[in-house]
Design an enzyme around this catalytic site. Structure first.
Site, short mmCIF file in Angstrom:
data_model
loop_
_atom_site.label_atom_id
_atom_site.label_comp_id
_atom_site.label_asym_id
_atom_site.label_seq_id
_atom_site.Cartn_x
_atom_site.Cartn_y
_atom_site.Cartn_z
N THR A 171 -3.92 -2.32 9.50
CA THR A 171 -2.70 -1.53 9.49
C THR A 171 -0.94 -3.31 8.96
OG1 THR A 171 -2.78 -2.65 11.63
CG2 THR A 171 -2.75 -0.67 11.95
N HIS A 172 0.11 -2.52 8.76
CA HIS A 172 0.75 -3.52 8.33
C HIS A 172 -0.34 -4.20 6.61
CE1 HIS A 172 2.56 -3.88 12.16
NE2 HIS A 172 2.33 -3.71 12.19
N SER A 293 -3.65 -2.51 -21.89
CA SER A 293 -2.71 -3.43 -22.66
C SER A 293 -2.54 -4.01 -23.79
CB SER A 293 -2.75 -4.56 -21.23
OG SER A 293 -1.94 -6.16 -21.68
N LYS A 299 -7.43 -5.85 -19.83
CA LYS A 299 -6.89 -5.59 -18.84
C LYS A 299 -7.48 -3.65 -18.72
CE LYS A 299 -3.79 -6.09 -16.28
NZ LYS A 299 -2.35 -6.40 -16.08
N ASN A 301 -5.92 -1.04 -16.37
CA ASN A 301 -4.64 -1.21 -15.34
C ASN A 301 -4.87 1.04 -15.08
OD1 ASN A 301 -3.75 -3.56 -16.31
ND2 ASN A 301 -2.61 -2.16 -17.91
N GLU A 306 -0.17 4.67 -9.95
CA GLU A 306 0.59 4.16 -10.10
C GLU A 306 1.92 5.13 -10.07
OE1 GLU A 306 1.01 -0.01 -11.91
OE2 GLU A 306 -0.31 0.86 -13.20
N GLN A 338 24.39 27.45 -10.05
CA GLN A 338 23.40 27.14 -11.30
C GLN A 338 23.39 25.81 -11.27
OE1 GLN A 338 24.99 29.15 -15.17
NE2 GLN A 338 25.38 26.81 -15.87
N LYS A 341 18.47 25.32 -10.81
CA LYS A 341 17.53 25.15 -11.74
C LYS A 341 16.79 24.39 -11.73
CE LYS A 341 19.66 29.54 -13.01
NZ LYS A 341 20.25 28.94 -11.42
N1 ARG Z 1 24.10 31.59 -15.57
C1 ARG Z 1 24.19 32.12 -13.68
C2 ARG Z 1 23.25 31.43 -12.70
O1 ARG Z 1 22.59 30.07 -13.23
C3 ARG Z 1 23.74 33.36 -13.28
C4 ARG Z 1 25.24 33.66 -13.05
C5 ARG Z 1 26.33 33.85 -13.28
N2 ARG Z 1 26.70 34.55 -12.65
C6 ARG Z 1 28.32 34.56 -12.61
N3 ARG Z 1 28.80 35.34 -11.27
N4 ARG Z 1 28.99 34.38 -13.66
O2 ARG Z 1 23.99 30.86 -11.47
#
Ligand code: ARG
Length: 484
Positions: A171-172, A293, A299, A301, A306, A338, A341
């Site tokens: 601990t610590h 290294s 070395k 590593n 890490e 958008q 993603k």
């Molecule tokens: N490329 C857009 C997105 O990823 C698709 C949906 C677009 N919809 C719109 N009403 N322009 O969100």
């Protein structure tokens, strides 16, 4: 399906809005706007999901009579050819393709002509993109569960083979109480078992199909949503079109699970970095998971450990990014969304790579029994045991704690170990201390005294190993069930 290789011809773009004659717009988009607006440089990774979705949607349209049987055949055939083209020639996108959905629509038009235009009946890009992303989250939640299972299996095997190897628990980062290595490693097993539950939650929350929500209000075509959901592997359809088009909770759920999981792996990585230092010398990684290294020939590593340590904050940052994007966003769709993603794809790549590395790294790790045993033989680690001995003789724990603190001070000041204190010295601190004191300090008894369920003693540890085996079996069965 997300991968790091970008399609060959996705470059920063000069826009070209087509069909100016029959469009609402007379002017082309400004290149500065287009560069920001265009999602193709990353959403090409949705291609396979988008194609699957389009096939299922086309079948839904045919059941409704919007497409006749021959048109459906041509449509499905066209989608197959688009897919084959993408496989064979890379992603043949145009600068004017705004996103993967528009690109596929254009490619389908090249294959089957104006019939391609019918595919967008009863579907908006808003529900289309939400559906694609839900499919991604489903696939990768399941993959994460599988990978967690692999890492859990490795930890369990190591725990079995190192069930009676003592090392100091800290601990610590100060030596605290000895534990068995098997017990310590299983702590990570249970963290990953909770991550499995988190990814399962993400999988369930992504199993509600948004398609049919349209832009926000639903669509004018009574497509059998249940049938389309069934076709695509969704469990349910969304109850509310506004929620359907604006919901990204399933992405947040995945990112939350991925954040916790990579945080757990970062703690494992961190301990391995410390343990493999010359100062500790508790373990050594295999060469295949280490680097040298460029200047110091001696070395070796622990880079893999890490990086497990360092990758975690970027996953948490992805979670924070999307929470920020969604924060206070008015219903329904906003282009803001958008931005779901890139954080998702990056988190998928990162957490899957980290889980994979964890498995490989643990395959070749070697522990040094002697070094760990020596470190855990430090008698000071038995201080609590001595206090408990006094408690058994009726001394209240707080008082016993003080007595043992005094003994530790006596030993430290005299440059002795606890067992080198004389019976007189013991009695000067407490009338309850006799020869049992030396018995308690005997190496190993401190571990075996932890007989409580969940403790490090051999008996509860054996039970824990059985429970871990059952838990792992359930994870494996879950994956198999989802895959079948
Ligand atoms: N490329 C857009 C997105 O990823 C698709 C949906 C677009 N919809 C719109 N009403 N322009 O969100």
């Amino acid at each position: 399906m997300p991968a790091n290789d970008p399609p060959e011809n996705v470059t920063p773009l000069r826009p070209a809005r087509e069909a100016a004659e029959d469009s609402r717009f007379r002017k082309e988009p400004d290149p500065r706007f287009w560069r920001l607006n265009r999602s193709l440089p990353f959403d090409w990774q949705l291609a396979a999901y988008d194609l699957d979705q389009s096939r299922a949607h086309a079948r839904g349209l045919q059941r409704l009579g919007v497409l006749d049987a021959a048109e459906l055949v041509r449509m499905e055939d066209g989608l197959d050819r688009v897919e084959a083209r993408m496989h064979e020639h890379g992603f043949a996108f145009e600068e004017s393709d705004e996103d993967i959905h528009m690109a596929i629509e254009r490619l389908l038009g090249e294959e089957i002509g104006s019939l391609a235009g019918k595919l967008h009946t009863g579907r908006s890009r808003n529900d289309q993109v939400a559906t694609d992303v839900a499919l991604v989250v489903q696939a990768h939640s399941l993959r994460a569960i599988e990978l967690c299972g692999n890492a859990m299996e490795r930890l369990l095997r190591l725990a079995e083979t190192h069930r009676d190897w003592p090392l100091p628990g800290y601990t610590h980062l100060q030596r605290a109480q000895p534990v068995y290595l098997g017990h310590h490693l299983l702590a990570y097993f249970w963290m990953l078992a909770r991550d499995v539950l988190r990814f399962q939650f993400a999988l369930d929350s992504a199993s509600v199909m948004p398609l049919g929500s349209g832009a926000l209000a639903g669509v004018n075509w009574e497509i059998d949503r249940e049938a389309v959901a069934d076709d695509l592997g969704f469990e349910h359809v969304s109850h509310n079109s506004i929620d359907g088009a604006s919901n990204r909770d399933f992405v947040l759920d995945y990112l939350s699970a991925a954040s916790a999981c990579s945080m757990h792996l970062s703690r494992l990585g961190s301990e391995i970095v410390i343990w493999s230092s010359t100062e500790f010398g508790f373990c050594e990684l295999d060469e295949t998971f280490s680097s040298g290294s460029s200047i110091m020939p001696q070395k070796k590593n622990p880079d893999s450990a890490e990086l497990l340590r360092a990758k975690s904050p970027r996953v948490a940052a992805s979670y924070a990014t999307l929470l920020g994007v969604m924060h206070a966003l008015p219903l329904t769709y906003g282009k803001d969304m958008q931005e779901d993603k890139e954080p998702l794809f990056d988190a998928i790549d990162t957490v899957e790579a980290c889980l994979d590395v964890t498995v490989g790294m643990l395959e070749g790790i070697a522990f040094d029994r002697e070094r760990m045993e020596d470190a855990s033989g430090d008698e000071m680690l038995a201080a609590t045991e001595v206090a408990d001995l006094l408690v058994r003789r009726g001394v209240p724990f707080r008082e016993a704690h003080g007595v043992v603190g005094g003994l530790v001070r006596d030993a430290v000041e005299a440059g002795k170990s606890l067992s080198e204190l004389t019976p007189e010295q013991l009695r000067a601190r407490s009338e309850h201390l006799d020869d049992s004191y030396y018995e308690v300090l005997r190496r190993g008894s401190w571990l075996e005294s932890k007989r409580i369920a969940g403790g490090t003693g051999s008996v509860p540890l054996a039970a824990q190993i059985v429970e871990a085996g059952e838990t792992l079996g359930a994870v494996r069965a879950r994956v198999q069930e989802e895959r079948s």
